[in-house]
Design an enzyme around this catalytic site. Structure first.
Site, PDB file in Angstrom:
ATOM      1  N   CYS A 173      -9.157 -28.150  -7.403  1.00 17.88           N
ATOM      2  CA  CYS A 173     -10.595 -28.392  -7.301  1.00 17.88           C
ATOM      3  C   CYS A 173     -11.364 -28.074  -8.576  1.00 17.88           C
ATOM      4  CB  CYS A 173     -11.170 -27.606  -6.128  1.00 17.88           C
ATOM      5  SG  CYS A 173     -10.495 -28.102  -4.537  1.00 17.88           S
ATOM      6  N   HIS A 313     -20.546 -23.982  -7.272  1.00 15.50           N
ATOM      7  CA  HIS A 313     -19.429 -24.578  -6.533  1.00 15.50           C
ATOM      8  C   HIS A 313     -19.870 -24.804  -5.085  1.00 15.50           C
ATOM      9  CE1 HIS A 313     -15.306 -25.657  -5.729  1.00 15.50           C
ATOM     10  NE2 HIS A 313     -15.239 -24.781  -4.740  1.00 15.50           N
ATOM     11  N   GLU A 324     -19.086 -16.293  -4.894  1.00 18.04           N
ATOM     12  CA  GLU A 324     -19.857 -16.898  -5.976  1.00 18.04           C
ATOM     13  C   GLU A 324     -21.151 -16.129  -6.225  1.00 18.04           C
ATOM     14  OE1 GLU A 324     -21.116 -21.473  -7.042  1.00 18.04           O
ATOM     15  OE2 GLU A 324     -19.938 -21.071  -5.252  1.00 18.04           O
ATOM     16  N   LYS A 345     -22.804 -30.220  -3.153  1.00 18.65           N
ATOM     17  CA  LYS A 345     -21.841 -30.491  -2.082  1.00 18.65           C
ATOM     18  C   LYS A 345     -22.542 -30.586  -0.729  1.00 18.65           C
ATOM     19  CE  LYS A 345     -17.706 -28.400  -4.181  1.00 18.65           C
ATOM     20  NZ  LYS A 345     -18.300 -27.824  -5.408  1.00 18.65           N
ATOM     21  N   HIS A 350     -17.203 -32.332  -0.606  1.00 14.86           N
ATOM     22  CA  HIS A 350     -16.279 -31.757  -1.573  1.00 14.86           C
ATOM     23  C   HIS A 350     -15.154 -32.754  -1.833  1.00 14.86           C
ATOM     24  CE1 HIS A 350     -13.822 -29.204  -3.842  1.00 14.86           C
ATOM     25  NE2 HIS A 350     -13.818 -28.098  -3.121  1.00 14.86           N
ATOM     26  N   PHE A 409      -8.089 -23.856  -5.133  1.00 16.65           N
ATOM     27  CA  PHE A 409      -6.881 -23.273  -4.556  1.00 16.65           C
ATOM     28  C   PHE A 409      -5.888 -22.973  -5.681  1.00 16.65           C
ATOM     29  CE2 PHE A 409      -7.201 -25.234  -0.023  1.00 16.65           C
ATOM     30  CZ  PHE A 409      -8.242 -24.371   0.256  1.00 16.65           C
TER      31      PHE A 409
END
Length: 426
Positions: A173, A313, A324, A345, A350, A409
């Site tokens: 990502c 993010h 975050e 997002k 996403h 990830f």
């Protein structure tokens, strides 16, 4: 001035976008600043068996987008997105007449590659999974291209007959930031004057939905698909899967100025870190993301007080948004409370490897227009996410320095800094 690489600086001179709710950069920016959401019930296949049935799909017609039927037959949806976005970026930049093939390169980022075509082809050769020994004679003649994501970079390279560095970046990502960082380094190091770079993913398929269902990362808010993605909201319960592509023309600043190019923004600094902690988990303190932020700002020679906007993010998972928030507090200190932050997002979902490039496109347009897109669906702020997350409505603000961040990830944490090369003072 950003970090010195023999004085070579990298700027964005063209942007191309294929996104949920908008095909084309102008439509994309209008959608974001209006706060419109593109999440809906999955329509590309029957998702009734899955826990999460919400996604942000692109209303993409490849014929209308200018692809031939042969190209449509040969290319996976991910590749189609990348080529269409690259064509728009090249037209937007006006760089084609100034290209030297040996000084031109291509880098494309992706997390999942040709997922849809691989999923479909496996169903064919295995008779819908009924046979263990597959019948390869029934496979598409283009199956090899689907197995090798670099085929997508080759297709984009052929648009401009690029003979410089051509390749793929796949870091999950964070791919959409990491690919721009790598492409910028190639320009800074003198390997190219122009790079066509960005990311693409089209992974709304049964296999992808099943994988995220298994770890409960995606939202189960199936009865409210338009408001299902709720970053930093107390009621958030997972992300909405998305798809799309953003491709950029990156140029060495002197090269761009000599031809009188329009410059959206400068890529002034970037960094990446790994938490070496968990494949899917995040430490609440946000230390690794904070380290990436600090290093990117240092390379850009920007003080935390000079950040005008942070593109988060903001995946809308419980752990990410808290992680975050703590990373911003760790890096920015008291300035974290006065710096506008938002997550797009909330509107476009996403899109895995592509999302960071779509977010960088939003950042470059924020620098261009001095407008900060909002965080949609943020009605009940989480008390633990107590920063200025620009709820619901876009905000006009002089935006000379923008930070964009990503978590992926595998423990990847990346950050990138975009600036107005004419207005900002280091």
């Amino acid at each position: 001035m950003p970090e010195d690489h023999g004085g070579r600086r990298v700027v964005v001179t063209g942007i191309g976008v294929v996104a949920p709710g908008a095909v084309g950069t102008k439509q994309y920016w209008e959608m974001l600043t209006a706060g419109r959401t593109a999440t809906r019930t999955i329509s590309r296949f029957d998702a009734s068996q899955f826990r999460s049935r919400v996604a942000a799909e692109c209303d993409f017609d490849p014929v209308r987008a200018g692809l031939t039927r042969r190209q449509i037959r040969r290319w996976d949806r991910t590749c189609q997105f990348a080529v269409v976005a690259a064509r728009e970026a090249l037209a937007d930049s006006g760089v084609l007449d100034a290209l030297r093939p040996e000084r031109t390169g291509v880098m494309v980022g992706t997390a999942c590659g040709m997922t849809i075509s691989l999923d479909q082809e496996y169903a064919v050769v295995s008779d819908e999974g009924a046979t263990w020994l597959v019948e390869e004679a029934h496979a598409s003649p283009y199956l090899f291209d689907y197995f090798v994501p670099s085929s997508m970079s080759a297709e984009v390279a052929w648009l401009v007959e690029a003979e410089g560095p051509v390749g793929i970046v796949s870091t999950g990502c964070t791919s959409g930031i990491d690919v721009l960082s790598h492409a910028s380094d190639l320009i800074r190091d003198g390997e190219a004057d122009v790079m066509i770079a960005g990311a693409s993913d089209a992974a709304i398929s049964p296999i992808t939905v099943a994988c995220f269902d298994a770890i409960k990362a995606t939202t189960p808010r199936n009865d409210q698909p338009q408001t299902a993605s709720r970053p930093f909201d107390r009621t958030r319960d997972g992300f909405a899967l998305g798809e799309g592509s953003a491709i950029f023309v990156l140029e060495e600043l002197g090269h761009a100025r000599r031809r009188g190019a329009h410059v959206y923004a400068e890529i002034a600094g970037y960094s990446s870190r790994s938490n070496a902690f968990s494949m899917t988990g995040l430490r609440p303190d946000g230390a690794e993301l904070s380290a990436a932020i600090d290093d990117a700002l240092d390379k850009a020679r920007v003080d935390v007080s000079g950040i005008d906007y942070i593109n988060a993010h903001g995946s809308a998972t419980k752990q990410n948004d808290l992680h975050e928030t703590n990373a911003y507090k760790r890096s920015l200190g008291k300035h974290a409370y006065t710096t506008p932050i938002s997550s797009i997002k909330s509107m476009i979902g996403h899109s895995l490897g592509a999302i960071c490039s779509l977010e960088v496109a939003a950042c470059a347009l924020a620098v261009e227009h001095d407008v900060i897109p909002p965080t949609a669906n943020l009605h009940e702020p989480d008390p633990l996410c107590d920063l200025d997350y620009v709820p619901l409505v876009a905000r006009e603000r002089r935006t000379d320095v923008v930070l964009s961040v990503a978590s992926g990830f595998g423990g990847f944490q990346s950050a990138i800094v975009l600036t107005d090369p004419d207005r900002r003072t280091p």
